[in-house]
Write an enzyme that holds these catalytic residues in place. Structure first.
Site, PDB file in Angstrom:
ATOM      1  N   ARG A 158      56.879  36.929  42.578  1.00  0.00           N
ATOM      2  CA  ARG A 158      56.337  35.787  41.856  1.00  0.00           C
ATOM      3  C   ARG A 158      56.966  35.758  40.459  1.00  0.00           C
ATOM      4  NH1 ARG A 158      50.121  36.627  41.809  1.00  0.00           N
ATOM      5  NH2 ARG A 158      50.188  34.761  40.505  1.00  0.00           N
ATOM      6  N   LYS A 215      46.205  43.568  46.209  1.00  0.00           N
ATOM      7  CA  LYS A 215      44.927  42.852  46.196  1.00  0.00           C
ATOM      8  C   LYS A 215      45.098  41.378  46.552  1.00  0.00           C
ATOM      9  CE  LYS A 215      44.861  41.724  41.242  1.00  0.00           C
ATOM     10  NZ  LYS A 215      45.023  40.266  41.475  1.00  0.00           N
ATOM     11  N   ASP A 216      46.341  40.871  46.484  1.00  0.00           N
ATOM     12  CA  ASP A 216      46.604  39.473  46.822  1.00  0.00           C
ATOM     13  C   ASP A 216      47.039  39.278  48.273  1.00  0.00           C
ATOM     14  OD1 ASP A 216      46.024  38.632  44.233  1.00  0.00           O
ATOM     15  OD2 ASP A 216      48.098  38.841  43.561  1.00  0.00           O
ATOM     16  N   THR A 254      36.094  33.986  34.859  1.00  0.00           N
ATOM     17  CA  THR A 254      36.647  34.739  35.989  1.00  0.00           C
ATOM     18  C   THR A 254      36.695  33.829  37.201  1.00  0.00           C
ATOM     19  OG1 THR A 254      36.403  36.640  37.471  1.00  0.00           O
ATOM     20  CG2 THR A 254      34.375  35.698  36.601  1.00  0.00           C
ATOM     21  N   SER A 294      37.327  35.298  40.184  1.00  0.00           N
ATOM     22  CA  SER A 294      37.136  36.250  41.278  1.00  0.00           C
ATOM     23  C   SER A 294      35.699  36.203  41.770  1.00  0.00           C
ATOM     24  CB  SER A 294      37.485  37.660  40.799  1.00  0.00           C
ATOM     25  OG  SER A 294      36.962  38.637  41.667  1.00  0.00           O
ATOM     26  N   ARG A 353      34.432  38.357  43.738  1.00  0.00           N
ATOM     27  CA  ARG A 353      33.956  39.742  43.690  1.00  0.00           C
ATOM     28  C   ARG A 353      33.409  40.079  42.306  1.00  0.00           C
ATOM     29  NH1 ARG A 353      36.185  44.039  41.341  1.00  0.00           N
ATOM     30  NH2 ARG A 353      38.040  42.802  40.880  1.00  0.00           N
ATOM     31  N   ARG A 354      34.134  39.721  41.263  1.00  0.00           N
ATOM     32  CA  ARG A 354      33.671  40.004  39.911  1.00  0.00           C
ATOM     33  C   ARG A 354      32.428  39.177  39.585  1.00  0.00           C
ATOM     34  NH1 ARG A 354      39.816  39.702  37.642  1.00  0.00           N
ATOM     35  NH2 ARG A 354      40.316  41.945  37.741  1.00  0.00           N
ATOM     36  N   ARG A 397      41.984  29.935  35.727  1.00  0.00           N
ATOM     37  CA  ARG A 397      43.216  30.225  36.454  1.00  0.00           C
ATOM     38  C   ARG A 397      44.356  30.486  35.492  1.00  0.00           C
ATOM     39  NH1 ARG A 397      44.339  28.441  41.231  1.00  0.00           N
ATOM     40  NH2 ARG A 397      45.957  30.013  40.990  1.00  0.00           N
ATOM     41  N   GLY A 398      45.480  30.873  36.063  1.00  0.00           N
ATOM     42  CA  GLY A 398      46.674  31.139  35.273  1.00  0.00           C
ATOM     43  C   GLY A 398      46.939  32.624  35.177  1.00  0.00           C
ATOM     44  N   ASN A 399      48.121  32.974  34.667  1.00  0.00           N
ATOM     45  CA  ASN A 399      48.448  34.381  34.511  1.00  0.00           C
ATOM     46  C   ASN A 399      47.629  34.979  33.372  1.00  0.00           C
ATOM     47  OD1 ASN A 399      49.955  33.982  31.998  1.00  0.00           O
ATOM     48  ND2 ASN A 399      51.568  33.109  33.279  1.00  0.00           N
ATOM     49  N   ARG A 410      45.389  33.176  30.327  1.00  0.00           N
ATOM     50  CA  ARG A 410      43.929  33.325  30.260  1.00  0.00           C
ATOM     51  C   ARG A 410      43.497  33.895  28.900  1.00  0.00           C
ATOM     52  NH1 ARG A 410      42.497  36.319  35.796  1.00  0.00           N
ATOM     53  NH2 ARG A 410      44.753  36.507  36.037  1.00  0.00           N
ATOM     54  N   CYS A 437      39.595  34.812  51.870  1.00  0.00           N
ATOM     55  CA  CYS A 437      39.895  34.727  50.449  1.00  0.00           C
ATOM     56  C   CYS A 437      38.644  34.551  49.608  1.00  0.00           C
ATOM     57  CB  CYS A 437      40.832  33.552  50.190  1.00  0.00           C
ATOM     58  SG  CYS A 437      40.050  31.945  50.500  1.00  0.00           S
TER      59      CYS A 437
END
Length: 332
Positions: free
Chosen positions: A23, A94-95, A140, A142, A144-145, A162-164, A168, A265
């Site tokens: 990526r 994790k992705d 977040t 996620s 999960r988080r 979102r975003g890298n 963020r 997902c």
């Protein structure tokens, strides 16, 4: 690495570089450069080229579940690998989805040694999580988080971001609606942002009334996997030289659990394998509903030489406790 394998690799790429698909985000490029450096250490003089790609998930501004999940971080890279446009692919484990098989003819030949798997709460001024006011917005995306945070602080609000990691952090600094972000500690190190104000969340599960906010990591957290076409023997042998066996065993236990749970997902699933001081393998698994008000958990130990069986046992324990209902409910 033997001289014979070094010569074999040079013979395999006499007039073009070995192409590494990745990526194009800053963190992904950091990881791919690390892989390139490791290859150069073992095969001096081999030309290695990074091939950055912007995936559909990178371009999608909304909820990844609407796009089809985290698999969209990997599918374009997988397509380039199977069509021989690249020779190896570098992925954050994790992705990599647990409910979608790898493209036929490919496999992960190496897992780099696992990095720190802790999640952290990042704030502008160092305010600890316990002191954030009721109603504060935590950034977040996620599930999960989000589920684990709500187990301990249901008074806080979460909003997708979102975003890298760089973008963020910029949003946290520029947009005062966010009181904090939850990020991976390892990710901050990869982008040289360890000087940020952050609070490390413990991995160990604590009861919701304990006052201690813990965060069990995602399956594959902190691990870089390197994928290649299995028919390319020199490359697969190279990856075997890069592989960290203990990490590979931990990943097999975690992903066996994830696969048997048929986690998608949008499933709030956490899982973490490690080796105990007495040499056993430990695997902790949790499945939540979206707000963390319901969850099941399992923690078992097993033979480090048979991680798949341990993963199967933990999955079975979670399913017996009702994990399937929680996972199915998150599809709605």
């Amino acid at each position: 690495m033997t001289d014979a394998l070094i010569n074999l690799l040079h013979d395999a790429f006499p007039d073009r570089p070995l192409r590494v698909g990745t990526r194009s985000s800053p963190m992904a490029l950091y990881q791919a450069n690390d892989v390139r450096d490791r290859i150069h250490e073992r095969v001096p003089g081999l030309d290695v080229e990074l091939v950055p790609m912007t995936t559909s998930a990178d371009l999608w501004p909304g909820d990844l579940a609407e796009l089809g999940g985290k698999g969209n971080f990997t599918k374009e890279i997988d397509r380039s690998l199977t069509s021989a446009q690249i020779d190896i692919a570098v992925h954050c484990m994790k992705d990599v989805p647990g409910d979608v098989p790898l493209p036929q003819g490919t496999a992960f030949g190496a897992y780099l040694e696992r990095e720190d798997v802790h999640d952290v709460v990042v704030t502008r001024d160092g305010t600890p999580l316990a002191e954030l006011p009721q109603g504060s917005i935590i950034g977040t995306s996620s599930v999960r988080r989000r589920a684990q945070l709500h187990m301990y602080r249901p008074d806080l609000r979460t909003e997708g971001i979102r975003g890298n990691v760089n973008s963020r952090l910029a949003k946290l600094d520029e947009d005062t609606k966010y009181a904090a972000l939850i990020l991976a500690r390892a990710g901050l190190g990869r982008i040289d942002a360890v000087d940020r104000h952050y609070e490390v969340l413990p991995l160990e599960f604590h009861p919701a009334d304990s006052g201690i906010v813990s965060m069990v990591p995602a399956v594959g957290a902190g691990v870089i996997g390197i994928q290649a076409r299995t028919a390319e023997d020199p490359i697969m042998r190279l990856l075997d030289e890069l592989n960290h066996p203990a990490t590979a065993a931990h990943i097999l236990a975690e992903r066996t659990m994830l696969h048997l749970l048929r986690g998608h997902c949008n499933s709030p699933i956490a899982g973490h394998a490690s080796t105990t001081p007495d040499g056993q393998m430990s695997l902790y698994g949790m499945v939540f509903n979206h707000d963390g008000s319901q969850f099941v958990r399992a923690h078992l130990w097993g033979d480090p030489g048979d991680p798949a069986t341990l993963g199967s046992r933990v999955a079975s324990d979670l399913l017996d406790q009702g994990a399937r209902h929680l996972i199915t409910a998150t599809r709605k």
